[in-house]
Design a protein around this motif. Structure first.
Motif, mmCIF file in Angstrom:
data_model
loop_
_atom_site.group_PDB
_atom_site.id
_atom_site.type_symbol
_atom_site.label_atom_id
_atom_site.label_comp_id
_atom_site.label_asym_id
_atom_site.label_seq_id
_atom_site.Cartn_x
_atom_site.Cartn_y
_atom_site.Cartn_z
ATOM 1 N N ASP A 173 0.634 -1.349 -0.062
ATOM 2 C CA ASP A 173 -0.004 0.021 -0.090
ATOM 3 C C ASP A 173 1.117 1.358 -0.103
ATOM 4 O OD1 ASP A 173 -2.417 -1.496 0.091
ATOM 5 O OD2 ASP A 173 -2.138 -1.668 2.281
ATOM 6 N N GLY A 174 2.282 1.155 0.362
ATOM 7 C CA GLY A 174 3.100 2.308 0.104
ATOM 8 C C GLY A 174 4.291 2.044 0.592
ATOM 9 N N ALA A 175 5.312 2.726 0.165
ATOM 10 C CA ALA A 175 6.798 2.381 0.507
ATOM 11 C C ALA A 175 7.628 3.586 0.593
ATOM 12 C CB ALA A 175 7.269 1.311 -0.531
ATOM 13 N N THR A 176 8.690 3.736 1.298
ATOM 14 C CA THR A 176 9.359 4.702 1.316
ATOM 15 C C THR A 176 10.927 4.301 2.056
ATOM 16 O OG1 THR A 176 9.322 7.181 2.505
ATOM 17 C CG2 THR A 176 9.052 5.153 3.979
ATOM 18 N N LEU A 177 11.838 5.408 1.616
ATOM 19 C CA LEU A 177 13.227 5.161 1.948
ATOM 20 C C LEU A 177 13.548 6.365 2.715
ATOM 21 C CD1 LEU A 177 14.863 4.258 -1.669
ATOM 22 C CD2 LEU A 177 13.974 2.557 0.245
ATOM 23 N N ALA A 178 14.651 6.096 3.723
ATOM 24 C CA ALA A 178 15.005 7.137 4.641
ATOM 25 C C ALA A 178 16.475 6.901 5.232
ATOM 26 C CB ALA A 178 13.998 7.347 5.882
ATOM 27 N N SER A 179 17.136 7.749 5.793
ATOM 28 C CA SER A 179 18.507 7.393 6.444
ATOM 29 C C SER A 179 18.382 6.581 7.558
ATOM 30 C CB SER A 179 18.986 8.824 6.796
ATOM 31 O OG SER A 179 18.125 9.376 7.774
ATOM 32 N N ASP A 180 16.954 6.420 8.248
ATOM 33 C CA ASP A 180 16.531 5.775 9.339
ATOM 34 C C ASP A 180 15.115 5.280 9.399
ATOM 35 O OD1 ASP A 180 15.717 7.690 11.811
ATOM 36 O OD2 ASP A 180 17.169 8.583 10.558
ATOM 37 N N VAL A 181 14.966 4.453 10.014
ATOM 38 C CA VAL A 181 13.283 4.585 10.373
ATOM 39 C C VAL A 181 13.128 4.481 11.885
ATOM 40 C CG1 VAL A 181 12.673 3.094 8.368
ATOM 41 C CG2 VAL A 181 13.380 1.975 10.362
ATOM 42 N N PRO A 182 11.998 4.514 12.385
ATOM 43 C CA PRO A 182 11.414 4.935 13.848
ATOM 44 C C PRO A 182 12.087 3.594 14.785
ATOM 45 C CG PRO A 182 9.733 5.686 12.527
ATOM 46 C CD PRO A 182 10.690 4.896 11.603
ATOM 47 N N LEU A 183 12.266 3.944 15.842
ATOM 48 C CA LEU A 183 12.601 2.951 16.841
ATOM 49 C C LEU A 183 14.079 2.392 16.606
ATOM 50 C CD1 LEU A 183 9.017 1.713 17.777
ATOM 51 C CD2 LEU A 183 10.240 3.369 18.813
ATOM 52 N N THR A 184 14.844 2.789 15.663
ATOM 53 C CA THR A 184 16.223 1.896 15.535
ATOM 54 C C THR A 184 17.384 2.763 16.291
ATOM 55 O OG1 THR A 184 16.375 2.844 13.588
ATOM 56 C CG2 THR A 184 15.279 0.874 13.372
ATOM 57 N N GLY A 185 17.095 3.850 16.628
ATOM 58 C CA GLY A 185 18.147 4.730 17.242
ATOM 59 C C GLY A 185 19.120 5.451 16.141
ATOM 60 N N GLY A 186 18.721 4.941 14.998
ATOM 61 C CA GLY A 186 19.415 5.663 13.911
ATOM 62 C C GLY A 186 19.217 7.168 13.877
ATOM 63 N N TYR A 187 20.255 7.994 13.998
ATOM 64 C CA TYR A 187 20.045 9.398 13.610
ATOM 65 C C TYR A 187 21.352 10.193 13.411
ATOM 66 C CZ TYR A 187 21.326 9.341 18.483
ATOM 67 O OH TYR A 187 22.049 8.891 19.417
ATOM 68 N N SER A 188 21.107 11.327 12.862
ATOM 69 C CA SER A 188 22.445 12.002 12.796
ATOM 70 C C SER A 188 22.330 13.320 13.808
ATOM 71 C CB SER A 188 22.530 12.414 11.464
ATOM 72 O OG SER A 188 23.776 13.487 11.473
ATOM 73 N N ALA A 189 22.882 13.589 14.916
ATOM 74 C CA ALA A 189 22.719 14.725 15.809
ATOM 75 C C ALA A 189 23.322 15.873 15.085
ATOM 76 C CB ALA A 189 23.291 14.367 17.276
ATOM 77 N N MET A 190 22.658 17.074 15.266
ATOM 78 C CA MET A 190 23.559 18.261 14.471
ATOM 79 C C MET A 190 22.833 19.589 15.745
ATOM 80 S SD MET A 190 21.566 19.080 11.115
ATOM 81 C CE MET A 190 22.485 17.851 10.206
ATOM 82 N N VAL A 191 23.654 20.616 15.386
ATOM 83 C CA VAL A 191 23.245 21.856 16.052
ATOM 84 C C VAL A 191 22.525 22.694 15.013
ATOM 85 C CG1 VAL A 191 23.903 23.835 17.234
ATOM 86 C CG2 VAL A 191 25.033 21.700 17.531
ATOM 87 N N VAL A 192 21.411 23.292 15.267
ATOM 88 C CA VAL A 192 20.710 24.142 14.315
ATOM 89 C C VAL A 192 20.470 25.335 14.733
ATOM 90 C CG1 VAL A 192 19.986 22.007 12.973
ATOM 91 C CG2 VAL A 192 18.473 23.277 14.797
ATOM 92 N N ALA A 193 20.486 26.654 14.133
ATOM 93 C CA ALA A 193 20.036 27.752 14.622
ATOM 94 C C ALA A 193 19.062 28.561 13.661
ATOM 95 C CB ALA A 193 21.414 28.544 14.765
ATOM 96 N N ALA A 194 18.044 29.323 14.177
ATOM 97 C CA ALA A 194 17.301 30.009 13.462
ATOM 98 C C ALA A 194 17.833 31.247 12.828
ATOM 99 C CB ALA A 194 16.100 30.788 14.353
#
Length: 818
Positions: A489-510
Motif C-alpha cells: 500500500d506504500g513504500a518509502t526510503l529514509a536514512s533511518d526508520v523509527p525505533l532503531t536509534g538511527g539518527y544524525s545529531a546536529m546543531v541548528v540555529a534560527a
C-alpha cells in the motif's frame, strides 16, 4: 560412618514422597542460584580476553544538558589533545565504526562490519596479527596527508573471503567501490565482540577531517601505564578539557571528559538486571530453605517417639544430630546435583530468550568455580538446617523420655509458624516485584510511537557509491520495485526508520539567532536529522499538523526545505509561527557567509519515537527532530519502510524476491516486520517481567506447600481432639474455624511483614528500578493489595485438602481408639 550412611540412605528410600519433595524443592532453589551465579561469573567476574585487561579504559566526552550529564564520543582534535596531555595513558586510539559493501560484479554484493582506527588501536589491546602486519605508527606529519589505502582482516573474513590463503597479503579488497590492500590478518577471536570484519586506517580520511571540533563521532579506548590509576588519568583528562574550554570556547564550552574501565563500560548496563534477578533468586532460595526446614521439622515431629526411645536407651543428642546431619547432607547433595543439571539445561535456554546480548568472552556455562560456590552454599544451608531441626527434635524428645510421656510436645512449635510466616513474606515480596514489572511492561507497550505501527515491513540497504543524481535514480528504481509487489500500500526510503536509534545529531540555529559563547551549542539547539523520501510521512502514518510534507523531485540545486517537529519549532521560534522561516545547520554566527546553507520550514509534525519507545531522560535529554528531503540530500545508507495488507510474513518474502535484481550491487539486510521491530523495544521489559513471574509462581507454590504442610500436620496432630469436640456437639464449621485460626494468624502475619518489606524495598531500590519501571511505582498500595489477595488465595487453596480431611473425622472411630 559408612554404616550410618547406608542406614540413612535406606531410611530416605523408605520415604520416597518426603525425599522427592525435599530434593525437588532444594533443586529449584539451588538451580536458580547456580544459574544466576553462572551469569554473574560470566558478566561481572570473568576477566576480559586481553592482556592487562584491568588497565584498559574507555573515554568519553561529557556535557550537561537540561540537567542531565550526557556522554558523547570524541572529536578528533579533542582526542589528539588528550593523547598528548594525559601521560597516565600509555596508548590511546580513536575508533569510528562503519559498514561497507564488499564484492560486487557477477555475485551479489555483501555487507561487512568495519572500523576506522588510529594506528595504536592494536597496541591498546595488546594484539599482534596472525599474518602480516598492522598499520604503521602515527607521526606528527601524518595528519597532513591521507594514509595509504590498507586494510587488516579478521580471521573470519580471511577464511570466508580468501579461503585462509596466506597469499591474501597484498591482495586487493574492494570496499564501497575503493580498493584497499590487505596487509594483515588478526588472530581468531579478535574483533568477535564488536563483530568487526575489517579495520582501516583512520588517517585515510585526510587532513580536512581532523580539524572539525564540532564533529564528535570517534570512540576512544586507551591503556593506562603500570604506575597510573584511573583516578590520576581522570585528573589529567579533566585538566586537558579545562584548557580546551578556555582555548576553544565556541566548540568546547561545557564539555568535559570521563575515564571508565573497559570492563565497566562493557558490562555496566548488565549490572542492574543481574542484581535485580539476584535479589529474586536469593528470596527464592530462602523460600526453598524455609520450606525444607518446615518439612524436616514435620518429619522430626513425626519421628519424635522413636527418638525419645533411643534417647531413653542411652543414645546421645550428638548421635541424633550426626544422623540428622547425614540425612540432610544426602538430601542437599541430591538437590544440588539436580539443581546443577537444571542450570546446565536452563542456561542455553536463558541465553536464547534473554534480550541481553553478552560478549563472546562471557559465554554462559556452569564451570568449576560456580560448582564450588554452589556446594559451599549447600554446606552452609545443610549445617544450619541440621542444627535447627536436631535442636527442635532432641529437646522435646529428651524431656519426654525422662518423664515417660506417650507423646512429645512441639507440634505447634513457634519455629514452624515463624518459618511459614517468613515464607509468606518472601512470596509476597517476589510476587509484588513480578506484578509491578508486568504492569510496567503493559504501560510501556501501550506507548504510542508517533506513527501508525500496523502492517509495516522494514529493511536496511547500502547503495553503491555514485554521484547524487545516480543515487537518486537507484533509489527511485528500488521504490518502484517495492511498490510493484501485490499487497503493498506504500513504500518509502529514509536514512533511518523509527525505533532503531538511527539518527544524525546536529546543531541548528534560527535565522537571526545571536551567538552565545557561554552556551554548549553557542546559542543553537541540538536536534536529530532524518533524510526521508517524499512519501515518508504518508507511508508511516505521521500526520502533518501544519504546512506540507515534501514533494516528489524537490530540486537538488534549489532552496532547501525542512519539516520539523513542533518541539523544535518552539525552541527555535518560541511563541512564533515557524512556517516559512529559515534555519541553518550549525551554531549562529555574527557574520553569515555567502555560501551558508539555509533551509525553509515547510511543515510541522508531532514527536515520533525515533530512538526508543520509552524516553529515558536519565541517560539522554530528548532532542527534537528535523527532516530533510532525500531528493536534496542523497545518502547511500538507507532504510526502507513498506506498508502492506495481508500476512506480514508472506509480504516480507515477496518483497525480498522483488529486490533480488538489485542485490548484485546493493546488499539488503535486517529485514523485519513491525512486530519484530516493536519486540526489540519491549523484550527487555517483557523478559524481566517474565522471569519475575516465574520466580513469583515458584515462590507462591513453595509458600502454598508450607501452608499445606502446617495445616495438614495440625489436623493430623489434633485428630483425637477434633473427635472429642465433635462428640461434644461442635459442628464441622466451628471445628474448621478453630483449626484454621492458627494458620490464618500466621498467614496474616506473613502478609503484613511482606507488605512492610515490599514497601521498604521499593523505597530503597527506587533509583535502581527506575530504568526498569515506567509509569508505575514499586510501592503503589494498589499493587500491594492485589498481591496480598493473591498470596492469601494461594494459602486458602493450599488449605482446602487438609480442611476437607478435618471435616471428615468420625468422632465414634476416634473415641473407640481411645
Amino acid at each position: 560412618m559408612i554404616r550410618d550412611l547406608k542406614l540413612t540412605a535406606r531410611s530416605l528410600f523408605r520415604r520416597p514422597a518426603f525425599t522427592l519433595v525435599v530434593v525437588t524443592t532444594l533443586a529449584l532453589g539451588l538451580g536458580a542460584q547456580t544459574t544466576l551465579l553462572s551469569v554473574a561469573d560470566a558478566v561481572l567476574l570473568r576477566p576480559l580476553p586481553y592482556p592487562d585487561a584491568d588497565r584498559l579504559a574507555s573515554l568519553y566526552e561529557t556535557v550537561e544538558r537540561q540537567g542531565v550529564e550526557e556522554r558523547r564520543t570524541f572529536s578528533y582534535p579533542d582526542f589528539v589533545a588528550v593523547r598528548s596531555g594525559a601521560p597516565a595513558l600509555e596508548a590511546m586510539a580513536a575508533v569510528s565504526n562503519n559498514s561497507f559493501v564488499v564484492g560486487g560484479g557477477e555475485s551479489a554484493a555483501a555487507r561487512v562490519r568495519g572500523a576506522w582506527v588510529s594506528p595504536a588501536f592494536f597496541e591498546v589491546f595488546g594484539s599482534t596479527p596472525q599474518v602480516g602486519r598492522v598499520f604503521a605508527a602515527e607521526r606528527a606529519q601524518d595528519l597532513e596527508r591521507a594514509a595509504p589505502p590498507e586494510v587488516v582482516l579478521s580471521h573470519g573474513l580471511w577464511q570466508s573471503y580468501f579461503g585462509g590463503d596466506p597469499g591474501a597479503l597484498g591482495a586487493q579488497l574492494e570496499l564501497d567501490g575503493d580498493l584497499f590492500t590487505v596487509i594483515g590478518v588478526m588472530p581468531e577471536g579478535f574483533g568477535d565482540d564488536s563483530r568487526t570484519d575489517v579495520w582501516l586506517p583512520i588517517l585515510h580520511f585526510g587532513p580536512e577531517t581532523f580539524n572539525n571540533r564540532h564533529s564528535r563521532s570517534y570512540g576512544v579506548v586507551a591503556k593506562l601505564r603500570d604506575d597510573a590509576s584511573f583516578e590520576s588519568a581522570q585528573q589529567q583528562v579533566d585538566a586537558v578539557f579545562a584548557a580546551l574550554e578556555v582555548e576553544f570556547p565556541e566548540s568546547n564550552i561545557g564539555y568535559g571528559g570521563q575515564v571508565l574501565s573497559l570492563r565497566h563500560d562493557t558490562v555496566g548496563d548488565l549490572r542492574q538486571p543481574v542484581l535485580m534477578l539476584g535479589a529474586a533468586v536469593a528470596m527464592l532460595l530462602l523460600l526453598a530453605v524455609f520450606n525444607v526446614a518446615n518439612m524436616l521439622l514435620v518429619e522430626s515431629l513425626r519421628r519424635r517417639r522413636p527418638a525419645a526411645i533411643r534417647l531413653a536407651l542411652g543414645a546421645s543428642p550428638w548421635h541424633l544430630f550426626r544422623q540428622k546431619l547425614l540425612e540432610i547432607a544426602l538430601l542437599a547433595l541430591a538437590g544440588a546435583g539436580l539443581g546443577l543439571l537444571l542450570a546446565a539445561w536452563g542456561l542455553p535456554v536463558l541465553d536464547r530468550l534473554s534480550p541481553i546480548r553478552l560478549p563472546e568472552w562471557a559465554a554462559l556455562g556452569v564451570n568449576l568455580r560456580v560448582v564450588l560456590l554452589t556446594l559451599g552454599g549447600v554446606v552452609g544451608v545443610g549445617a544450619s538446617l541440621a542444627a535447627v531441626t536436631a535442636w527442635l527434635d532432641a529437646g522435646p524428645s529428651l524431656q519426654a523420655a525422662r518423664h515417660g510421656d506417650r507423646t512429645v510436645p512441639g507440634g505447634g512449635h513457634p519455629m514452624r509458624r515463624a518459618l511459614l510466616g517468613a515464607q509468606i513474606a518472601l512470596a509476597f515480596i517476589v510476587a509484588a516485584g513480578a506484578l509491578v514489572l508486568t504492569a510496567s511492561w503493559r504501560e510501556w507497550s501501550a506507548i504510542h510511537p508517533g506513527f501508525d505501527a500496523q502492517q509495516l515491513v522494514f529493511f536496511n540497504a547500502t547503495l553503491p557509491p555514485a554521484e547524487d543524481l545516480e543515487l537518486l535514480s537507484r533509489a527511485d528504481e528500488l521504490l518502484a520495485s517495492l511498490k510493484g509487489v501485490p499487497g503493498v500500500d506504500g513504500a518509502t526510503l529514509a536514512s533511518d526508520v523509527p525505533l532503531t536509534g538511527g539518527y544524525s545529531a546536529m546543531v541548528v540555529a534560527a535565522e537571526g539567532a545571536v551567538p552565545q559563547p557561554d552556551d554548549a551549542y553557542g546559542g543553537g539547539h541540538r536536534s536529530y536529522s532524518h533524510v526521508v523520501s517524499s512519501d515518508y510521512f504518508a507511508t508511516l502514518g505521521i500526520p502533518i499538523v501544519r504546512g506540507r510534507g515534501f514533494r516528489v523531485g524537490e530540486p537538488l540545486e534549489g532552496p532547501g526545505f525542512t519539516v520539523i517537529s513542533r518541539r523544535l519549532a518552539e525552541r527555535l521560534w518560541p511563541h512564533e509561527d515557524a512556517l516559512g522561516k529559515r534555519l541553518r545547520f550549525g551554531p549562529p554566527t555574527t557574520e553569515v557567509e555567502a555560501d551558508t546553507l539555509w533551509v525553509e520550514v515547510v511543515g510541522l509534525v508531532d514527536e515520533v519515537r525515533h530512538r526508543t519507545l520509552r524516553p529515558d531522560p536519565e541517560r539522554m535529554a530528548e532532542d527534537p527532530d528535523l527532516y530533510v528531503p532525500l531528493d536534496q540530500f542523497p545518502t547511500r545508507n538507507i532504510s526502507g519502510a513498506v506498508r502492506v495488507s495481508g500476512s506480514l510474513d508472506e509480504r516480507l518474502l515477496a518483497l525480498r524476491d522483488a529486490v533480488e535484481p538489485h542485490a548484485a550491487s546493493t546488499p539488503f539486510f535486517a529485514w523485519r516486520t513491525i512486530d519484530d521491530h516493536l519486540e526489540t523495544q519491549l523484550r527487555t521489559s517483557r523478559f524481566s517481567s517474565l522471569m519475575m513471574a516465574v520466580f513469583a509462581g515458584l515462590a507462591l507454590i513453595l509458600a502454598a506447600v508450607g501452608v499445606y504442610g502446617l495445616f495438614s500436620h495440625r489436623v493430623g496432630e489434633r485428630t483425637r481432639e477434633i473427635g472429642v469436640r465433635m462428640a461434644l456437639g461442635a459442628d464441622r464449621r466451628h471445628v474448621l474455624a478453630w483449626l484454621a485460626s492458627d494458620v490464618a494468624a500466621t498467614v496474616a502475619a506473613g502478609l503484613a511483614l511482606g507488605w512492610i518489606g515490599a514497601g521498604a524495598l521499593a523505597v530503597l531500590f527506587e533509583h535502581q528500578l527506575g530504568e526498569a519501571l515506567y509509569r508505575v511505582s514499586a510501592g503503589d498500595p494498589r499493587f500491594l493489595a492485589a498481591v496480598a489477595a493473591l498470596v492469601a488465595a494461594a494459602a486458602a487453596a493450599a488449605s482446602l485438602l487438609p480442611a476437607r480431611q478435618a471435616t471428615r473425622v468420625d468422632p465414634q472411630v476416634v473415641l473407640r481408639q481411645e
